[in-house]
Design a protein around this motif. Structure first.
Motif, mmCIF file in Angstrom:
data_model
loop_
_atom_site.group_PDB
_atom_site.id
_atom_site.type_symbol
_atom_site.label_atom_id
_atom_site.label_comp_id
_atom_site.label_asym_id
_atom_site.label_seq_id
_atom_site.Cartn_x
_atom_site.Cartn_y
_atom_site.Cartn_z
ATOM 1 N N ARG A 135 -7.777 89.851 31.850
ATOM 2 C CA ARG A 135 -7.246 89.355 33.046
ATOM 3 C C ARG A 135 -7.226 90.393 34.291
ATOM 4 O O ARG A 135 -7.562 90.123 35.023
ATOM 5 N N LEU A 185 -9.143 89.775 37.572
ATOM 6 C CA LEU A 185 -8.320 89.871 38.964
ATOM 7 C C LEU A 185 -9.262 90.753 39.713
ATOM 8 O O LEU A 185 -9.371 90.720 40.902
ATOM 9 N N LEU A 192 -11.863 88.918 41.310
ATOM 10 C CA LEU A 192 -11.552 88.165 42.298
ATOM 11 C C LEU A 192 -11.244 88.680 43.648
ATOM 12 O O LEU A 192 -11.675 88.271 44.680
ATOM 13 N N LEU A 201 -0.823 89.988 41.455
ATOM 14 C CA LEU A 201 -1.198 88.645 40.752
ATOM 15 C C LEU A 201 -1.102 88.624 39.448
ATOM 16 O O LEU A 201 -1.376 87.412 38.897
ATOM 17 N N ASP A 209 1.025 86.212 37.445
ATOM 18 C CA ASP A 209 0.897 84.712 38.077
ATOM 19 C C ASP A 209 2.115 84.098 38.828
ATOM 20 O O ASP A 209 2.622 83.353 38.547
ATOM 21 N N GLU A 213 4.342 82.726 42.021
ATOM 22 C CA GLU A 213 4.059 81.798 43.239
ATOM 23 C C GLU A 213 4.365 82.005 44.364
ATOM 24 O O GLU A 213 3.931 81.284 45.298
ATOM 25 N N ILE A 229 -6.442 83.505 48.598
ATOM 26 C CA ILE A 229 -5.540 83.540 47.452
ATOM 27 C C ILE A 229 -4.507 82.318 47.566
ATOM 28 O O ILE A 229 -4.110 81.593 46.897
ATOM 29 N N ASN A 230 -4.159 82.202 49.149
ATOM 30 C CA ASN A 230 -3.350 81.204 49.427
ATOM 31 C C ASN A 230 -3.957 79.598 49.181
ATOM 32 O O ASN A 230 -3.199 78.644 48.529
ATOM 33 N N GLU A 243 -6.731 78.960 47.008
ATOM 34 C CA GLU A 243 -7.358 78.527 45.685
ATOM 35 C C GLU A 243 -6.394 78.783 44.922
ATOM 36 O O GLU A 243 -6.238 78.195 43.957
ATOM 37 N N LEU A 244 -5.245 79.747 44.839
ATOM 38 C CA LEU A 244 -4.379 79.795 43.754
ATOM 39 C C LEU A 244 -3.055 79.055 44.245
ATOM 40 O O LEU A 244 -2.047 78.738 43.229
ATOM 41 N N LEU A 288 -0.730 79.883 46.374
ATOM 42 C CA LEU A 288 0.438 80.962 46.472
ATOM 43 C C LEU A 288 1.180 80.817 47.737
ATOM 44 O O LEU A 288 0.296 80.658 48.769
#
Ligand SMILES: Nc1ncnc2c1ncn2[C@@H]1O[C@H](COP(=O)(O)OP(=O)(O)OP(=O)(O)O)[C@@H](O)[C@H]1O
Length: 323
Positions: free
Chosen positions: A116, A120, A123, A151, A154, A156, A182-183, A185-186, A188
């Motif tokens: 992970r 990250l 990413l 991140l 995980d 929110e 990030i906003n 694609e993930l 958040l």
């Protein structure tokens, strides 16, 4: 969703947050702006319970922060992560170890942590810097490591406290692009505290302007910039006022729908009026180009010009300069 309800916060006898209420919707990039010392960071730190507050409440996804025990606070911080102006990395640890840390604290297994943390760092664009320690990284790279670490569990919500204030303009743009990614694609939700107007214009969808511990304006970023409330004018500066000529001028705000139209030349033809263009600016708000234009007019034409433009759906402001 984050709901801030009648929040009050004091440091000793100093009131720092005064009756603040607003909502941050899931998935949005929300800005909190204001001059130094108005309480922005304090408000942000209340959201993840880094600071206690005196009264009111903050509800994060239905959970009331005011009533959390220490285990509740731990869970809240997993959901609501944070990045800082000075990155807050551990200098003795590598980039990979910094990103791994929150997962170690939460007892993730070693294999998961390794894969992970690498994922990250990739990413955030640092796949070649796993083993670098902070002293070997640039400011922008350090903030990328901090974002990867934020991140790791995980979250929110990501709270960003002046995250680009220590970076040069180009690096700032790169970090903002990463935050947008990030906003997008993930998914958040980002809460961005800043005193940099470029940051607000570049990434925020809505913004709260703070003054003296209170929210003095709140709304969509383009609305606030194109027709700024007094509080926001103070922040962005009223440079155009200095070059306004004497007499009557009209400031016209171009929204998305009008920015490409030739309304001004049409108006001149339709009304047979003369005017001079005094000042104009185009601004880029999260990729939308919007603008405002100031024209100096004959005072006798004021009413018909205002009616004409208003009928066309434009926002206008009449400015008188006596000096
Ligand atoms: N831990 C603290 N103890 C006492 N007073 C504090 C503390 N933290 C902040 N303050 C005071 O609270 C007020 C608001 O500070 P805060 O850092 O929230 O403002 P800010 O808008 O984020 O400003 P800046 O952008 O300069 O950080 C300031 O007057 C500050 O001196």
């Amino acid at each position: 969703m984050i709901e801030i309800k009648n929040l009050e916060k004091q440091y000793d006898s100093q009131e720092v947050i005064r009756d603040v209420s607003f909502r941050i919707e899931k998935g949005e990039i929300f800005g909190i702006v204001g001059r130094s010392g108005v309480g922005k960071s304090t408000l942000l730190r209340c959201i993840n319970a880094l600071e206690p507050f005196n009264s009111g409440d903050i509800i994060v996804d239905g959970i009331s922060i005011g009533s959390l025990d220490s285990d509740g606070v731990r869970r809240l911080r997993k959901k609501v992560s944070m990045i800082f102006q000075n990155f807050n990395l551990l200098n003795q640890k590598t980039a990979l170890e910094n990103v791994a840390l929150p997962m170690e604290i939460w007892g993730y297994d070693k294999k998961t942590i390794q894969s992970r943390a690498k994922e990250l760092l990739t990413l955030v664009g640092l796949s070649d810097k796993y083993k670098s320690k902070p002293r070997a990284l640039s400011g922008g790279e350090k903030q990328r490591v901090a974002i990867a670490r934020a991140l790791a569990l995980d979250p929110e919500f990501l709270l960003c406290d002046e995250a680009t204030s220590a970076l040069d303009p180009n690096t700032t743009k790169e970090i903002l692009a990463l935050l947008k990614k990030i906003n997008r694609e993930l998914g958040l939700t980002l809460v961005v505290v800043t005193h940099q107007m470029e940051v607000v214009k570049d990434i925020c969808q809505r913004v709260a302007v703070m003054e003296g511990g209170k929210v003095s304006a709140l709304g969509k970023v383009e609305d606030l910039f194109l027709n700024p409330a007094k509080s926001l004018k103070k922040l962005i500066g009223e440079d155009e006022m200095e070059i306004l000529p004497k007499g009557t001028s009209i400031r016209i705000f171009f929204t998305k729908d009008y920015s490409n139209q030739t309304i001004i030349t049409n108006m001149s033809r339709d009304l047979s009026v003369d005017f001079s263009i005094v000042w104009g600016k185009l601004e880029n708000f999260s990729g939308n180009v919007l603008g405002s234009l100031v024209i100096n007019i004959n005072p006798a034409d004021k009413d018909q010009i205002v009616s004409y433009l208003t009928e066309k759906g434009l926002n206008v402001e009449v400015i008188y300069n006596e000096s």
